[in-house]
Scaffold this motif. Structure first.
Motif, PDB file in Angstrom:
ATOM      1  N   ARG A  22     -10.758   6.556   5.324  1.00 26.26           N
ATOM      2  CA  ARG A  22      -9.766   6.636   4.262  1.00 26.26           C
ATOM      3  C   ARG A  22     -10.429   6.216   2.969  1.00 26.26           C
ATOM      4  O   ARG A  22     -11.301   5.340   2.977  1.00 26.26           O
ATOM      5  CB  ARG A  22      -8.569   5.739   4.576  1.00 26.26           C
ATOM      6  CG  ARG A  22      -7.753   6.218   5.770  1.00 26.26           C
ATOM      7  CD  ARG A  22      -7.255   5.054   6.599  1.00 26.26           C
ATOM      8  NE  ARG A  22      -6.652   5.501   7.850  1.00 26.26           N
ATOM      9  CZ  ARG A  22      -7.333   5.832   8.944  1.00 26.26           C
ATOM     10  NH1 ARG A  22      -8.654   5.787   8.941  1.00 26.26           N
ATOM     11  NH2 ARG A  22      -6.703   6.209  10.037  1.00 26.26           N
ATOM     12  N   LEU A  55       0.828  -1.197   0.000  1.00 29.80           N
ATOM     13  CA  LEU A  55       0.000   0.000   0.000  1.00 29.80           C
ATOM     14  C   LEU A  55       0.866   1.253   0.000  1.00 29.80           C
ATOM     15  O   LEU A  55       2.033   1.224   0.408  1.00 29.80           O
ATOM     16  CB  LEU A  55      -0.907   0.017   1.235  1.00 29.80           C
ATOM     17  CG  LEU A  55      -1.836  -1.178   1.445  1.00 29.80           C
ATOM     18  CD1 LEU A  55      -2.644  -0.976   2.718  1.00 29.80           C
ATOM     19  CD2 LEU A  55      -2.744  -1.388   0.249  1.00 29.80           C
ATOM     20  N   SER A  87      -9.876   5.190  -1.363  1.00 30.08           N
ATOM     21  CA  SER A  87      -8.944   4.704  -2.376  1.00 30.08           C
ATOM     22  C   SER A  87      -9.681   4.474  -3.685  1.00 30.08           C
ATOM     23  O   SER A  87     -10.849   4.089  -3.689  1.00 30.08           O
ATOM     24  CB  SER A  87      -8.304   3.386  -1.916  1.00 30.08           C
ATOM     25  OG  SER A  87      -7.492   2.835  -2.941  1.00 30.08           O
ATOM     26  N   LYS A  88      -8.973   4.683  -4.799  1.00 33.84           N
ATOM     27  CA  LYS A  88      -9.539   4.396  -6.110  1.00 33.84           C
ATOM     28  C   LYS A  88      -9.205   2.993  -6.579  1.00 33.84           C
ATOM     29  O   LYS A  88      -9.878   2.446  -7.460  1.00 33.84           O
ATOM     30  CB  LYS A  88      -9.025   5.408  -7.139  1.00 33.84           C
ATOM     31  CG  LYS A  88      -9.476   6.840  -6.899  1.00 33.84           C
ATOM     32  CD  LYS A  88      -8.895   7.778  -7.948  1.00 33.84           C
ATOM     33  CE  LYS A  88      -9.352   9.210  -7.720  1.00 33.84           C
ATOM     34  NZ  LYS A  88      -8.753  10.137  -8.726  1.00 33.84           N
ATOM     35  N   ARG A 128      -5.060   0.201  -3.391  1.00 33.06           N
ATOM     36  CA  ARG A 128      -3.633   0.231  -3.083  1.00 33.06           C
ATOM     37  C   ARG A 128      -3.167   1.562  -2.492  1.00 33.06           C
ATOM     38  O   ARG A 128      -2.374   1.582  -1.567  1.00 33.06           O
ATOM     39  CB  ARG A 128      -2.806  -0.088  -4.337  1.00 33.06           C
ATOM     40  CG  ARG A 128      -2.901  -1.537  -4.766  1.00 33.06           C
ATOM     41  CD  ARG A 128      -2.160  -1.778  -6.068  1.00 33.06           C
ATOM     42  NE  ARG A 128      -2.152  -3.204  -6.425  1.00 33.06           N
ATOM     43  CZ  ARG A 128      -1.174  -4.039  -6.135  1.00 33.06           C
ATOM     44  NH1 ARG A 128      -0.122  -3.606  -5.453  1.00 33.06           N
ATOM     45  NH2 ARG A 128      -1.231  -5.310  -6.500  1.00 33.06           N
ATOM     46  N   HIS A 129      -3.641   2.663  -3.046  1.00 29.38           N
ATOM     47  CA  HIS A 129      -3.260   3.971  -2.521  1.00 29.38           C
ATOM     48  C   HIS A 129      -4.434   4.550  -1.747  1.00 29.38           C
ATOM     49  O   HIS A 129      -5.536   4.690  -2.280  1.00 29.38           O
ATOM     50  CB  HIS A 129      -2.859   4.935  -3.643  1.00 29.38           C
ATOM     51  CG  HIS A 129      -2.476   6.285  -3.105  1.00 29.38           C
ATOM     52  ND1 HIS A 129      -1.215   6.571  -2.631  1.00 29.38           N
ATOM     53  CD2 HIS A 129      -3.213   7.423  -2.945  1.00 29.38           C
ATOM     54  CE1 HIS A 129      -1.187   7.822  -2.203  1.00 29.38           C
ATOM     55  NE2 HIS A 129      -2.383   8.365  -2.381  1.00 29.38           N
ATOM     56  N   TRP A 130      -4.168   4.950  -0.484  1.00 34.62           N
ATOM     57  CA  TRP A 130      -5.228   5.409   0.401  1.00 34.62           C
ATOM     58  C   TRP A 130      -4.954   6.839   0.843  1.00 34.62           C
ATOM     59  O   TRP A 130      -3.822   7.193   1.193  1.00 34.62           O
ATOM     60  CB  TRP A 130      -5.323   4.499   1.632  1.00 34.62           C
ATOM     61  CG  TRP A 130      -5.807   3.132   1.283  1.00 34.62           C
ATOM     62  CD1 TRP A 130      -5.047   2.077   0.864  1.00 34.62           C
ATOM     63  CD2 TRP A 130      -7.157   2.680   1.293  1.00 34.62           C
ATOM     64  NE1 TRP A 130      -5.837   0.987   0.619  1.00 34.62           N
ATOM     65  CE2 TRP A 130      -7.147   1.325   0.868  1.00 34.62           C
ATOM     66  CE3 TRP A 130      -8.370   3.273   1.620  1.00 34.62           C
ATOM     67  CZ2 TRP A 130      -8.304   0.564   0.771  1.00 34.62           C
ATOM     68  CZ3 TRP A 130      -9.525   2.514   1.516  1.00 34.62           C
ATOM     69  CH2 TRP A 130      -9.488   1.176   1.101  1.00 34.62           C
ATOM     70  N   ASP A 131      -6.009   7.657   0.834  1.00 29.81           N
ATOM     71  CA  ASP A 131      -5.930   9.036   1.287  1.00 29.81           C
ATOM     72  C   ASP A 131      -6.785   9.235   2.530  1.00 29.81           C
ATOM     73  O   ASP A 131      -7.863   8.641   2.654  1.00 29.81           O
ATOM     74  CB  ASP A 131      -6.428   9.991   0.192  1.00 29.81           C
ATOM     75  CG  ASP A 131      -5.512  10.004  -1.018  1.00 29.81           C
ATOM     76  OD1 ASP A 131      -4.281  10.075  -0.836  1.00 29.81           O
ATOM     77  OD2 ASP A 131      -6.033   9.921  -2.154  1.00 29.81           O
ATOM     78  N   GLN A 178      -1.666   4.739   5.546  1.00 23.98           N
ATOM     79  CA  GLN A 178      -1.817   3.325   5.900  1.00 23.98           C
ATOM     80  C   GLN A 178      -2.135   3.105   7.371  1.00 23.98           C
ATOM     81  O   GLN A 178      -2.483   1.986   7.760  1.00 23.98           O
ATOM     82  CB  GLN A 178      -0.526   2.572   5.560  1.00 23.98           C
ATOM     83  CG  GLN A 178      -0.108   2.681   4.109  1.00 23.98           C
ATOM     84  CD  GLN A 178       1.250   2.063   3.869  1.00 23.98           C
ATOM     85  OE1 GLN A 178       1.532   0.950   4.314  1.00 23.98           O
ATOM     86  NE2 GLN A 178       2.121   2.796   3.174  1.00 23.98           N
TER      87      GLN A 178
END
Length: 329
Positions: free
Chosen positions: A64, A33, A66-67, A70-73, A37
């Protein structure tokens, strides 16, 4: 002769050590990721808008987005402010261990409010048309426990079964329990039987964070055993049992009841991934996944999000799978 005996002793010791080492090495690492995280007790869902959301303990139910999984904002919190009734259970209005699901055209978010070391606790519920942070309407208490009860009303996990709605819950205080919910209100049916699903043979009955999922003819009960929340000293691990009835009895692959301390070891510490637990299961694009937190041994024990595909053996037992190296759409 002494040298031969010493060599035999060393060889036996090495053989005794190897199985546990191999078993630990057999656990696949979680999906790599990026972004935000840090998380505890995650519940993950793919929303109708195509985004993935993860709600968790921390903040006013931390969020959080994510699109691609894998990548979380960081996306703030489910609520702008704690509902006033939360302060009945702790002075900071701090919620724990949310559970996100979708039914009847709405998203449902269950959560717990309590204080460390007491079973003066409550489970609440909120609904949203979109599941996004900031869109939730709280509906108050679902189920409560007091110091006179033999259970602890935290760590909710909701599952439909045979046209009815059920909620697993529990932490220490004799372990995991289950009650039936009113499908319309989402709250416990008054006077509902409190079923007992799993416990340990000795106090403090360190079982919590249950999640129940249906696969084939069985219901599978995942639960977190031992101690969380101690960074690299955490001893959390995930065990599992199954039953043909949502209310049990649940047994492990040897036939040992989870009410008698049974439970197959599903995931434990390995490498940098220490004390995995606080698990939930979600389905995405026809694939089962398990989400959990672990304490990162390479980052001072910071709690982080772990996710792996959930596989199933021919005889119907869950397995932790290696994530695909390719990015998800």
């Amino acid at each position: 002769m002494k040298r031969l005996r010493l060599a035999a002793i060393l060889a036996a010791a090495l053989l005794a050590f190897l199985p546990s080492t191999a078993q630990a090495a057999d656990y696949p690492d979680p999906l790599p990721l990026t972004g935000q995280q840090i998380i505890h007790d995650p519940t993950v869902h793919r929303l109708d808008n195509g985004l993935y959301v993860a709600y968790s303990t921390g903040g006013v139910i931390g969020a959080r987005l994510s699109k691609d999984l894998r990548h979380w904002d960081d996306a703030g919190n489910a609520f702008d402010q704690p509902p006033s009734w939360w302060y009945e259970y702790n002075s900071t209005g701090d919620p724990w261990a949310p559970d996100l699901s979708y039914r009847d055209g709405r998203y449902w978010l269950y959560y717990a409010v309590s204080s460390w070391g007491t079973n003066h606790s409550a489970i609440g519920v909120a609904t949203s048309p979109t599941g996004m942070p900031g869109t939730w309407t709280d509906h108050g208490k679902v189920f409560t426990s007091e110091t006179t009860d033999a259970w602890n009303a935290i760590d909710p996990a909701v599952i439909p079964a045979n046209g009815r709605l059920w909620m697993a819950f529990g932490s220490y205080w004799t372990g995991i329990r289950m009650v039936e919910l009113d499908a319309t209100t989402g709250k416990a049916i008054p006077g509902a039987t409190v079923h007992h699903l799993a416990t340990r043979p000795d106090a403090p009955y360190a079982v919590e964070g249950a999640y129940v999922v249906k696969h084939g003819q069985y219901y599978y009960l995942f639960a977190s055993y031992d101690a969380c929340c101690a960074g690299v000293n955490s001893t959390y691990k995930i065990r599992v049992g199954r039953s043909t009835s949502v209310t049990g009895p649940y047994t492990d692959s040897t036939g040992t009841p989870l009410l008698n301390g049974g439970g197959d070891l599903f995931l434990a510490s390995h490498g940098r991934y220490i004390g995995p637990g606080g698990e939930s299961v979600f389905r995405d694009q026809g694939e089962d996944w398990i989400a959990y937190h672990y304490y990162d041994g390479d980052d001072n024990g910071t709690p982080k999000l772990g996710m792996n595909p959930l596989g199933w053996t021919r005889d119907g037992w869950p397995t932790l799978e290696q994530p695909s190296p390719t990015a998800r759409p």
